[in-house]
Design a protein around this motif. Structure first.
Motif, PDB file in Angstrom:
ATOM      1  N   LEU A  76       1.480  86.329  15.296  1.00 29.02           N
ATOM      2  CA  LEU A  76       0.228  85.796  15.846  1.00 29.02           C
ATOM      3  C   LEU A  76      -0.861  85.645  14.792  1.00 29.02           C
ATOM      4  O   LEU A  76      -1.831  84.930  15.007  1.00 29.02           O
ATOM      5  CB  LEU A  76      -0.264  86.667  16.996  1.00 29.02           C
ATOM      6  CG  LEU A  76       0.650  86.691  18.219  1.00 29.02           C
ATOM      7  CD1 LEU A  76       0.016  87.506  19.330  1.00 29.02           C
ATOM      8  CD2 LEU A  76       0.969  85.299  18.708  1.00 29.02           C
ATOM      9  N   ASP A 121       1.563  92.031  15.821  1.00 28.51           N
ATOM     10  CA  ASP A 121       1.785  91.282  17.058  1.00 28.51           C
ATOM     11  C   ASP A 121       2.633  90.038  16.821  1.00 28.51           C
ATOM     12  O   ASP A 121       2.425  89.303  15.850  1.00 28.51           O
ATOM     13  CB  ASP A 121       0.455  90.866  17.682  1.00 28.51           C
ATOM     14  CG  ASP A 121      -0.327  92.056  18.204  1.00 28.51           C
ATOM     15  OD1 ASP A 121       0.307  93.035  18.612  1.00 28.51           O
ATOM     16  OD2 ASP A 121      -1.567  92.004  18.202  1.00 28.51           O
ATOM     17  N   MET A 156       4.945  86.769  19.104  1.00 28.17           N
ATOM     18  CA  MET A 156       5.399  86.100  20.312  1.00 28.17           C
ATOM     19  C   MET A 156       6.852  85.742  20.057  1.00 28.17           C
ATOM     20  O   MET A 156       7.190  85.236  18.986  1.00 28.17           O
ATOM     21  CB  MET A 156       4.584  84.847  20.589  1.00 28.17           C
ATOM     22  CG  MET A 156       5.022  84.103  21.811  1.00 28.17           C
ATOM     23  SD  MET A 156       3.911  82.711  22.107  1.00 28.17           S
ATOM     24  CE  MET A 156       4.766  81.923  23.415  1.00 28.17           C
ATOM     25  N   GLY A 200       6.401  90.237  28.997  1.00 28.36           N
ATOM     26  CA  GLY A 200       5.847  88.925  29.291  1.00 28.36           C
ATOM     27  C   GLY A 200       6.736  88.179  30.258  1.00 28.36           C
ATOM     28  O   GLY A 200       7.407  88.775  31.098  1.00 28.36           O
ATOM     29  N   HIS A 254       5.735  88.774  24.472  1.00 21.42           N
ATOM     30  CA  HIS A 254       4.802  89.338  23.505  1.00 21.42           C
ATOM     31  C   HIS A 254       5.328  90.713  23.098  1.00 21.42           C
ATOM     32  O   HIS A 254       5.951  91.410  23.894  1.00 21.42           O
ATOM     33  CB  HIS A 254       3.410  89.473  24.133  1.00 21.42           C
ATOM     34  CG  HIS A 254       2.394  90.026  23.210  1.00 21.42           C
ATOM     35  ND1 HIS A 254       1.844  89.292  22.186  1.00 21.42           N
ATOM     36  CD2 HIS A 254       1.827  91.244  23.130  1.00 21.42           C
ATOM     37  CE1 HIS A 254       0.979  90.034  21.526  1.00 21.42           C
ATOM     38  NE2 HIS A 254       0.950  91.234  22.087  1.00 21.42           N
ATOM     39  N   HIS A 304       4.290  94.224  20.409  1.00 23.81           N
ATOM     40  CA  HIS A 304       3.538  94.948  19.393  1.00 23.81           C
ATOM     41  C   HIS A 304       4.589  95.650  18.541  1.00 23.81           C
ATOM     42  O   HIS A 304       4.976  96.788  18.826  1.00 23.81           O
ATOM     43  CB  HIS A 304       2.588  95.972  20.009  1.00 23.81           C
ATOM     44  CG  HIS A 304       1.666  95.403  21.037  1.00 23.81           C
ATOM     45  ND1 HIS A 304       0.564  94.649  20.708  1.00 23.81           N
ATOM     46  CD2 HIS A 304       1.687  95.457  22.387  1.00 23.81           C
ATOM     47  CE1 HIS A 304      -0.058  94.285  21.808  1.00 23.81           C
ATOM     48  NE2 HIS A 304       0.604  94.755  22.844  1.00 23.81           N
TER      49      HIS A 304
END
Length: 155
Positions: free
Chosen positions: A55, A70, A72, A110, A116, A118
């Motif tokens: 991200l 982070d 995606m 998600g 998503h 972490h």
């Protein structure tokens, strides 16, 4: 009743409020059109084709006592509903699956349109680090795949 002394503030306060409205329109436009770094290469993992996208290009940040980055994650092929759980980490080796299950970070979450995560990361990246994705299917099969770190992160 009119003011006899038209000070600078009284003369231009209406224009100042218009500038504030203009700035909010600019920030709203920027929030609707975010820019992300390029995604990593897609890789095949059984019937899944997985594409991780960072991200940002910033260094990992601290969250709940651990450093995270982070991402995606997009599934280009395969049904994400066939996955029981998936974890992502960054390091020279993947974090063991049992240790991932005890943590609440690194879990993909998600919808099937974009997950998503972490990802757990070291405070500083090294050339030996890789991005690791571990997937467990409902039948108990576990699969791990990795990507090299982008060169921009090592500088």
């Amino acid at each position: 009743m009119a003011r006899r002394n038209a000070t600078f503030w009284h003369r231009y306060k209406f224009l100042l409020s218009g500038l504030v409205l203009l700035f909010s329109a600019v920030f709203f436009y920027q929030s609707l059109h975010p820019s992300f770094p390029p995604s990593l290469a897609s890789q095949q993992l059984n019937e899944f084709e997985v594409t991780p996208m960072p991200l940002d290009l910033a260094a990992p940040y601290q969250h709940d006592g651990a450093f995270i980055k982070d991402f995606m994650v997009l599934y280009n092929a395969g049904n994400p509903d066939d996955i029981r759980q998936a974890f992502m980490s960054i390091g020279p080796q993947p974090i063991p699956f049992a240790q991932h299950q005890q943590l609440d970070l690194g879990i993909l979450h998600g919808s099937r349109y974009g997950l998503h995560v972490h990802a757990l990361a070291p405070e500083q990246f090294s050339a030996a680090d890789r991005i690791w994705l571990t997937i467990e299917r409902w039948q108990g099969e576990r699969h791990t795949i990795s990507w090299p770190l982008p060169q921009a992160w090592l500088e």
